[in-house]
Write an enzyme that holds these catalytic residues in place. Structure first.
Site, short mmCIF file in Angstrom:
data_model
loop_
_atom_site.label_atom_id
_atom_site.label_comp_id
_atom_site.label_asym_id
_atom_site.label_seq_id
_atom_site.Cartn_x
_atom_site.Cartn_y
_atom_site.Cartn_z
N LYS A 161 0.85 -1.19 0.00
CA LYS A 161 0.00 0.00 0.00
C LYS A 161 0.89 1.24 0.00
CE LYS A 161 -4.29 -1.56 0.07
NZ LYS A 161 -5.27 -1.19 -0.96
N ASP A 189 -0.17 -0.50 -4.60
CA ASP A 189 -1.50 0.10 -4.69
C ASP A 189 -1.49 1.47 -4.03
OD1 ASP A 189 -4.14 0.77 -4.86
OD2 ASP A 189 -4.90 -0.94 -3.69
N GLU A 215 -1.37 -0.09 -8.93
CA GLU A 215 -2.82 -0.01 -8.89
C GLU A 215 -3.27 1.41 -8.55
OE1 GLU A 215 -4.23 -3.38 -6.59
OE2 GLU A 215 -6.14 -2.36 -6.33
N ASP A 240 -8.49 0.35 -10.42
CA ASP A 240 -9.35 -0.24 -9.39
C ASP A 240 -10.54 0.69 -9.15
OD1 ASP A 240 -10.56 -1.43 -7.25
OD2 ASP A 240 -8.90 -1.24 -5.85
N LYS A 264 -13.71 -6.36 -8.66
CA LYS A 264 -14.21 -6.70 -7.32
C LYS A 264 -15.72 -6.91 -7.41
CE LYS A 264 -10.71 -4.07 -4.80
NZ LYS A 264 -10.43 -2.81 -4.07
MG MG Z 1 -6.95 -1.17 -4.81
#
Ligand code: MG
Length: 355
Positions: A161, A189, A215, A240, A264
């Site tokens: 992250k 991400d 991402e 995303d 997702k």
């Molecule tokens: Mg993401």
């Protein structure tokens, strides 16, 4: 067979420790469990996981949305999944998590009716899915320590992250790569945390770190920024938060905004739409990852099943269930031995739900 009743309940889950990403620190997550009953006696369970800061859907909103969808779905045939989605889209735009809750419960019914586990129903050959694990935002040193711990636990793919500070992001990625060595897959991400210029600066500074994908570098609405980064980056860019539905996927293809899409279930409305988004991506040469919000075992088992349905899904980011205190309401669906989710061979998603 027809749907005779739909009921829904909010289920609160506490995280073992706050999840820290560029969008903030998240301490708990509510999900809405949906039960669909049929006149054949087959019952299906689904869930809609709330992530209001990403999707706009809190648990209360999901509960209300399920109530609206229910008005059109009672009396419909659960085997007609295309018809179920047409009804849902006629009644309510967007609201992907609420639609996913219905979609998952309907697929659970279809799997039980056909006596097939979801991964076989969708075309997957086996039930083994390798997941990555997420390294949350922290100091670069602590992130590198955490990465080493995850590799020692058996994970071979890490998702780092980032998106809070470019300098720390670069340091964290470099320190993690030097700590874990060359054999571990890394993705980054940024959760919308950079500008296009910052993203390209980070990409230039980590070009020797063998990062597989970046991402959502920029805010979800910045398709121009995404396209600019994608055309100037040697590392694959993955959309995303910019890709909730089929129309977003089509726009990403048209504007060459990304090389990959993170699908997702909670963004797109469940398995039926997830497969369609993958088709759009695959037919234009984009590869996909299947990711998750903060689902219970129901959502994770379903997402893992869709990850098996096509070879165009090259990554699974399905670690959400690892961050919660023990889920006593839902059991089964899969077993886990890092880095593999092994899906249950029971019909449907295989999760036993204490509703
Ligand atoms: Mg993401």
């Amino acid at each position: 067979m027809i749907i005779t009743d739909i009921t829904a309940k909010i289920f609160s889950q506490e995280f073992l420790k706050p999840l820290v990403v560029a969008l903030g620190a998240i301490k708990s997550s509510d999900t809405v469990i949906v039960k669909i009953e049929t006149d054949a006696g087959i019952v299906g369970y689904g869930e809609g996981s709330s992530a209001p800061f990403i999707s706009g859907e809190s648990a209360d909103i999901i509960l209300s949305a399920v109530g609206i969808l229910k008005t059109g779905l009672i009396g419909e045939d659960p085997l007609d999944i295309a018809g179920i989605h047409a009804t849902m889209d006629r009644l309510l735009v967007r609201n992907g998590a609420a639609k996913a809750a219905i979609d998952l419960a309907v697929y659970d019914i279809i799997g039980k009716h056909e006596s097939l586990p979801l991964y076989k129903l969708l075309g997957g050959a086996d039930g083994f899915v390798e997941t990555d694990i997420t390294i949350m935002v922290d100091s670069p040193e602590r992130m590198a320590e955490e990465a080493l711990k995850c590799v020692a636990d058996g994970f071979k793919q890490l998702k780092i992250k980032a998106g809070v500070s470019c300098e720390d992001d670069i340091q964290a990625i470099r320190q993690i790569r030097s700590a874990v060595g060359p054999g571990v897959g890394l993705k980054v991400d940024a959760n919308q945390g950079w500008t296009a210029e910052q993203a390209l600066k980070v990409i230039e500074s980590i070009k020797d770190c063998a990062v597989g994908a970046i991402e959502q570098p920029v805010p979800w609405w910045d398709f121009e920024g995404l396209s600019y980064i994608s055309s100037h980056s040697d590392i694959d860019i993955m959309a995303d938060e910019s890709c909730f539905n089929r129309h977003d996927a089509a726009r990403i293809v048209k504007e060459k905004a990304a090389d990959m899409i993170n699908i997702k279930l909670m963004k797109c409305g469940g398995l039926f739409r997830a497969i369609q988004i993958n088709e759009i991506a695959e037919s234009h040469g984009l590869r996909c990852m299947v990711g998750c919000m903060a689902e219970t075992r129901i959502g994770i088992a379903a997402a893992a099943a869709v990850a098996k349905a096509t070879s165009n899904v090259v990554y699974a980011d399905l670690d959400g269930f690892l961050y919660f205190t023990e889920d006593k309401k839902n059991t089964g669906g899969f077993t886990f031995e890092a880095p593999f989710i092994k899906l249950s061979a029971n019909p449907g998603h295989g999760v036993e739900v204490d509703f």
